[in-house]
Design a protein around this motif. Structure first.
Motif, PDB file in Angstrom:
ATOM      1  N   LYS A  24       0.704  -1.156  -0.084  1.00 19.14           N
ATOM      2  CA  LYS A  24      -0.127   0.045  -0.031  1.00 19.14           C
ATOM      3  C   LYS A  24       0.844   1.433  -0.003  1.00 19.14           C
ATOM      4  CE  LYS A  24      -3.796  -2.083   2.434  1.00 19.14           C
ATOM      5  NZ  LYS A  24      -4.328  -2.345   3.956  1.00 19.14           N
ATOM      6  N   ASP A  25       2.169   1.092  -0.014  1.00 18.13           N
ATOM      7  CA  ASP A  25       3.020   2.163  -0.167  1.00 18.13           C
ATOM      8  C   ASP A  25       2.916   3.191   1.148  1.00 18.13           C
ATOM      9  OD1 ASP A  25       4.549   1.662  -2.504  1.00 18.13           O
ATOM     10  OD2 ASP A  25       2.965   2.645  -3.686  1.00 18.13           O
ATOM     11  N   THR A  26       2.711   2.462   2.371  1.00 21.62           N
ATOM     12  CA  THR A  26       2.463   3.053   3.703  1.00 21.62           C
ATOM     13  C   THR A  26       3.590   2.489   4.549  1.00 21.62           C
ATOM     14  OG1 THR A  26       1.377   1.594   4.527  1.00 21.62           O
ATOM     15  CG2 THR A  26       0.060   3.519   3.328  1.00 21.62           C
ATOM     16  N   HIS A  27       4.663   2.075   4.061  1.00 23.99           N
ATOM     17  CA  HIS A  27       5.761   1.508   5.061  1.00 23.99           C
ATOM     18  C   HIS A  27       6.386   2.513   5.737  1.00 23.99           C
ATOM     19  CE1 HIS A  27       8.027  -1.799   6.973  1.00 23.99           C
ATOM     20  NE2 HIS A  27       9.055  -1.339   6.523  1.00 23.99           N
ATOM     21  N   GLY A  28       6.704   3.630   5.191  1.00 22.01           N
ATOM     22  CA  GLY A  28       7.245   4.624   5.762  1.00 22.01           C
ATOM     23  C   GLY A  28       9.093   4.660   5.572  1.00 22.01           C
ATOM     24  N   ALA A  29       9.555   3.648   4.975  1.00 22.00           N
ATOM     25  CA  ALA A  29      10.802   3.546   4.660  1.00 22.00           C
ATOM     26  C   ALA A  29      11.048   2.625   3.322  1.00 22.00           C
ATOM     27  CB  ALA A  29      11.771   2.764   5.882  1.00 22.00           C
ATOM     28  N   GLU A  30      12.199   3.093   2.530  1.00 18.16           N
ATOM     29  CA  GLU A  30      12.272   2.270   1.704  1.00 18.16           C
ATOM     30  C   GLU A  30      13.208   1.046   1.894  1.00 18.16           C
ATOM     31  OE1 GLU A  30      15.016   2.704  -2.660  1.00 18.16           O
ATOM     32  OE2 GLU A  30      14.579   4.522  -1.486  1.00 18.16           O
ATOM     33  N   VAL A  31      12.819  -0.178   1.224  1.00 17.22           N
ATOM     34  CA  VAL A  31      13.442  -1.161   1.453  1.00 17.22           C
ATOM     35  C   VAL A  31      14.210  -1.790   0.728  1.00 17.22           C
ATOM     36  CG1 VAL A  31      12.923  -3.799   2.401  1.00 17.22           C
ATOM     37  CG2 VAL A  31      11.349  -1.958   3.179  1.00 17.22           C
ATOM     38  N   ALA A  32      15.653  -1.723   0.879  1.00 11.10           N
ATOM     39  CA  ALA A  32      16.409  -2.141  -0.013  1.00 11.10           C
ATOM     40  C   ALA A  32      16.727  -3.550  -0.211  1.00 11.10           C
ATOM     41  CB  ALA A  32      17.895  -1.477   0.499  1.00 11.10           C
ATOM     42  N   GLY A  33      16.401  -4.301   0.794  1.00  7.29           N
ATOM     43  CA  GLY A  33      16.434  -5.767   0.855  1.00  7.29           C
ATOM     44  C   GLY A  33      16.112  -6.602   1.780  1.00  7.29           C
ATOM     45  N   MET A  34      15.886  -7.831   1.692  1.00  7.74           N
ATOM     46  CA  MET A  34      15.394  -8.788   2.770  1.00  7.74           C
ATOM     47  C   MET A  34      16.350  -9.986   2.554  1.00  7.74           C
ATOM     48  SD  MET A  34      11.369  -8.575   2.538  1.00  7.74           S
ATOM     49  CE  MET A  34      10.301  -7.050   2.795  1.00  7.74           C
ATOM     50  N   PHE A  35      16.740 -10.323   3.997  1.00  4.11           N
ATOM     51  CA  PHE A  35      17.662 -11.625   3.880  1.00  4.11           C
ATOM     52  C   PHE A  35      16.736 -12.643   4.753  1.00  4.11           C
ATOM     53  CE2 PHE A  35      21.624 -13.935   5.458  1.00  4.11           C
ATOM     54  CZ  PHE A  35      22.115 -14.367   4.164  1.00  4.11           C
ATOM     55  N   PHE A  36      16.840 -13.732   4.490  1.00  5.23           N
ATOM     56  CA  PHE A  36      16.111 -15.077   5.171  1.00  5.23           C
ATOM     57  C   PHE A  36      16.908 -16.039   5.580  1.00  5.23           C
ATOM     58  CE2 PHE A  36      13.460 -12.517   2.151  1.00  5.23           C
ATOM     59  CZ  PHE A  36      12.191 -12.471   2.580  1.00  5.23           C
ATOM     60  N   PHE A  37      16.657 -16.464   6.779  1.00  2.00           N
ATOM     61  CA  PHE A  37      17.391 -17.409   7.291  1.00  2.00           C
ATOM     62  C   PHE A  37      16.461 -18.743   7.806  1.00  2.00           C
ATOM     63  CE2 PHE A  37      20.783 -14.398   8.377  1.00  2.00           C
ATOM     64  CZ  PHE A  37      21.759 -15.093   8.270  1.00  2.00           C
ATOM     65  N   MET A  38      17.158 -20.048   7.937  1.00  3.22           N
ATOM     66  CA  MET A  38      16.520 -21.130   8.501  1.00  3.22           C
ATOM     67  C   MET A  38      15.326 -21.460   7.767  1.00  3.22           C
ATOM     68  SD  MET A  38      19.091 -21.973  10.173  1.00  3.22           S
ATOM     69  CE  MET A  38      18.406 -23.361  11.315  1.00  3.22           C
ATOM     70  N   ASP A  39      14.113 -21.748   8.374  1.00  5.47           N
ATOM     71  CA  ASP A  39      12.922 -22.111   7.691  1.00  5.47           C
ATOM     72  C   ASP A  39      12.237 -20.844   6.916  1.00  5.47           C
ATOM     73  OD1 ASP A  39      12.871 -24.908   8.455  1.00  5.47           O
ATOM     74  OD2 ASP A  39      11.464 -24.462  10.103  1.00  5.47           O
ATOM     75  N   ASN A  40      12.806 -19.745   7.304  1.00  7.19           N
ATOM     76  CA  ASN A  40      12.222 -18.335   6.687  1.00  7.19           C
ATOM     77  C   ASN A  40      12.464 -18.459   5.106  1.00  7.19           C
ATOM     78  OD1 ASN A  40      11.110 -17.488   8.917  1.00  7.19           O
ATOM     79  ND2 ASN A  40      12.951 -16.493   9.678  1.00  7.19           N
ATOM     80  N   THR A  41      13.379 -19.256   4.587  1.00  2.75           N
ATOM     81  CA  THR A  41      13.946 -19.291   3.427  1.00  2.75           C
ATOM     82  C   THR A  41      12.670 -19.903   2.446  1.00  2.75           C
ATOM     83  OG1 THR A  41      15.012 -21.367   3.583  1.00  2.75           O
ATOM     84  CG2 THR A  41      16.335 -19.593   3.718  1.00  2.75           C
ATOM     85  N   PHE A  42      11.746 -20.519   3.153  1.00  5.41           N
ATOM     86  CA  PHE A  42      10.453 -20.912   2.460  1.00  5.41           C
ATOM     87  C   PHE A  42       9.524 -19.732   1.824  1.00  5.41           C
ATOM     88  CE2 PHE A  42      11.450 -25.140   5.010  1.00  5.41           C
ATOM     89  CZ  PHE A  42      11.611 -25.821   3.839  1.00  5.41           C
ATOM     90  N   PHE A  43       9.728 -18.655   2.611  1.00  9.62           N
ATOM     91  CA  PHE A  43       9.011 -17.551   2.108  1.00  9.62           C
ATOM     92  C   PHE A  43       9.206 -17.224   0.745  1.00  9.62           C
ATOM     93  CE2 PHE A  43       9.208 -15.379   6.413  1.00  9.62           C
ATOM     94  CZ  PHE A  43       8.281 -16.763   7.247  1.00  9.62           C
ATOM     95  N   LEU A  44      10.597 -17.501   0.248  1.00 11.36           N
ATOM     96  CA  LEU A  44      10.981 -17.329  -0.978  1.00 11.36           C
ATOM     97  C   LEU A  44      10.709 -18.421  -1.999  1.00 11.36           C
ATOM     98  CD1 LEU A  44      14.381 -15.562  -0.415  1.00 11.36           C
ATOM     99  CD2 LEU A  44      12.276 -14.428  -1.084  1.00 11.36           C
ATOM    100  N   LEU A  45       9.690 -19.359  -1.716  1.00 13.14           N
ATOM    101  CA  LEU A  45       9.562 -20.720  -2.559  1.00 13.14           C
ATOM    102  C   LEU A  45       8.575 -20.190  -3.659  1.00 13.14           C
ATOM    103  CD1 LEU A  45      10.310 -23.539  -2.569  1.00 13.14           C
ATOM    104  CD2 LEU A  45       8.317 -24.007  -1.034  1.00 13.14           C
TER     105      LEU A  45
END
Length: 110
Positions: free
Chosen positions: A26-47
């Protein structure tokens, strides 16, 4: 302000799915996100082929943000070749290199 997120906790799904992604969409985050890094089971978010993966891919295509899974975590889970288009795998040296020129002001670990 530019931020980067590191998702390492078991609570990451709730935070990402219910807070961060809706704000970014919704473009309401308030900060620009340059990147996201995922560890352990959180890598499944990128599946590829998952709702979370599709949402992240759409944001990556819209903003160009870095999406990276920990290489060892993805390999251990057998998903290193099943990530969404545009996502990378790597370790800290690759993360530092990819975000080095992005002008990140803050790294937030969740």
């Amino acid at each position: 302000m530019k931020v980067a997120y590191v998702f390492s906790s078991t609570n990451s799904q709730k935070i990402l799915n219910n807070m961060i992604l809706p704000q970014l969409e919704k473009d309401t985050h308030g900060a620009e996100v340059a990147g996201m890094f995922f560890f352990m089971d959180n890598t499944f978010f990128l599946l590829d082929g998952t709702e979370m993966g599709d949402r992240l891919q759409q944001l990556q295509e819209k903003t160009g943000m870095l999406l990276m899974a920990c290489d060892q975590c993805a390999i251990e889970r057998g998903i290193e070749n099943s990530l969404i288009p545009g996502a990378r795998i790597g370790c800290f040296p690759q993360l530092y290199s990819a975000l080095g020129g992005a002008g990140v002001d803050q790294v937030i670990t969740l």
